[in-house]
Design an enzyme around this catalytic site. Structure first.
Site: not given
Lengths: 384, 129
Positions: B57-58
């Site tokens: 993820g980010s």
């Protein structure tokens, strides 16, 4: 990774907590990317400025380091969430405004140049060929590597910040002279900026670190910029090299069929309620071209134009901003289509844009639909 | 074995077979995993030696790791199978020791084990009985 005595001493904390943290980031990044050493850099460009993306944790972190940290090399900054001159016109909530201002203040207190721009390569002087820099903004990193002959990895917000504080970066991946192992063959005729953006988006999906691109002929800055914006959006790839590459490169065609697939992925609406231009932000030549195209015409709906403050000031002197405002454009600085809180799905169902990067983030972060069109098409359909 | 962030700790292993997305699925105040599809759902990573394949993820998730640490809810150390820049920079920001181990080493570490981790030692990870 081999560190010099001075770097070791910083990592041990002998030069203070901030330097220790910065070196911890460089070492962790360097070890993860198989760097054998750190190299000096001359310019860092930071991302992680918009409160929409870094949130409370980011705001608190920056506020805490801003008391004692100072950057060591020239450091410029990505866009934030609003135009500082127009904060009150956009119904932003108080919390957003105060947190965004805190982030702005933190960066300014550590001596970062408050450029609030994702196109540092258009508004600052470019150092000589081969200079090591650390650009966290993806489109700027790709542009720097591919068009300006600078060297940067696709940095994270943190590695670029650590590089700004130390003047060093891990010597890994794109800082070395490795050649791409994939060649993308451009097979679409009569490309416009949208085509180049989609080619970039395609290249970012199939490439890993860098790609060759053949069949393009001589490219100008704007075509390159469109390609960089698209490429940075879809993957980790951060350099394109013009040409066929060597014979053992895997060859992949970008043809009408591949382009249609990308268009179908990003284009989710038949028409937009508003128009946005600029993601990456528009440079002076794009503003000039827009003024030309708008001679005697004006927009039938709201059109937001994003450009760096310094470009807006230049455009104002030449008389461009008057022309754009006459044609119904709303000119915004310090922020960008991409990740702006100024476009909200409660007010807007769909946005028309010619930006691949803008399209991706409007859909995925702002949750609004996107009507993707070239600038010429937008002028034809949306002005009178 | 590769050391990404140095340090020395002792603690109990909390092991997951699933990647962790720090942004959004870990509560910053309590260190509790809030993703109901995760094998650590409703478990707190606080004061554990967190063993998991990698982060996903980010990259903003690195700030989350920093927040968790500021709220005294962070793991004592992390051990991953694959390095990713989010966890690497997050642990670096928060000063949480982080090592990357091989698949075999990853498999041999058991949930609930009491281990000592010392990145300066020849045996970086060792079991305490």
């Amino acid at each position: 990774m081999e560190l010099t005595k001075e770097e070791e001493s910083a990592l041990k904390g002998e030069q203070g907590e901030i330097m220790q943290m910065a070196y911890r980031i460089l070492v962790a990044t360097g070890e993860s990317t198989d760097a054998e050493k750190l190299v000096p850099i001359e310019w860092a460009h930071l991302s992680g400025v918009n409160y929409n993306t870094i949130g409370d944790a980011g705001e608190e972190f920056l506020s805490s380091i801003s008391k004692s940290a100072r950057v060591k090399v020239k450091t410029t900054l990505n866009p934030m969430g609003f135009d500082i001159d127009n904060v009150s016109n956009y119904n932003l909530d108080e919390d957003f405004i105060s947190k965004q201002l805190s982030i702005k203040n933190s960066y300014e207190s550590i001596d970062v140049t408050p450029s609030f721009s994702c196109i540092p390569y258009e508004i600052f002087n470019i150092p000589k060929k081969g200079t090591q820099v650390a650009f966290a903004e993806s489109n700027a990193a790709i542009y720097a590597n591919s068009y300006d002959n600078l060297k940067t990895n696709k940095e994270s917000a943190f590695s670029a910040l650590a590089s700004a504080l130390t003047g060093k970066s891990p010597y890994s991946s794109l800082r070395k002279e490795d050649e791409p192992n994939i060649t993308i063959r451009m097979k679409v005729d009569n490309p416009n900026e949208l085509t180049y953006g989609m080619l970039g988006f395609f290249a970012g999906k199939v490439g890993d670190i860098s790609v060759n691109v053949s069949g393009l002929g001589e490219m100008d800055r704007r075509q390159c910029k469109a390609m960089c914006g698209g490429m940075g959006t879809s993957g980790t790839c951060a350099k394109f090299v013009f040409g066929e590459g060597n014979s053992d490169c895997e060859k992949i065609d970008f043809d009408e069929k591949e382009m249609q697939k990308i268009h179908d992925e990003l284009n989710t609406a038949e028409k937009g309620d508003i128009i946005t231009l600029g993601s990456p932000q528009l440079g002076l030549d794009e503003i000039s071209d827009l003024v030309d195209k708008l001679k005697g015409r004006s927009f039938k709906k709201r059109c937001m134009v994003f450009t760096p403050r310094i470009v807006k000031e230049q455009a104002k002197k030449i008389g461009y901003t008057n022309e754009l405002e006459r044609a119904g454009c709303e000119i915004l600085s310090d922020c960008c289509t991409c990740l702006t809180p100024l476009i909200n799905k409660d007010d807007v169902d769909a946005v028309t844009t010619n930006s691949i990067k803008g399209a991706f983030y409007l859909k995925n972060s702002n949750g609004v639909d996107v009507n993707l069109k070239s600038l010429s098409q937008i002028i034809e359909d949306e002005t009178q | 074995m590769k050391v990404l962030v140095q340090g020395k700790v002792r603690g109990i292993v909390l092991k997951s077979e699933m990647p962790i997305n720090f942004l959004g699925t870990v509560d910053k105040k309590t260190g509790m995993i809030s993703d109901k599809n995760h094998d650590l759902f409703k478990k707190s990573i606080r004061n554990s030696i967190l063993v998991f394949p990698s982060g996903v993820g980010s990259s903003v998730g690195a700030y989350t790791i920093y927040s968790i640490k500021s709220n005294n809810s962070a793991p004592l150390a992390m051990i991953c199978k694959k390095s990713d820049l989010t966890v690497a920079t997050g642990c670096a920001l928060a000063n949480i020791p982080l090592v990357i181990v091989s698949s075999e080493e990853f498999t041999s570490i058991q949930n609930g084990q009491n281990i000592s981790l010392d990145t300066k030692d020849q045996n970086i990870i060792s079991c305490i009985n």
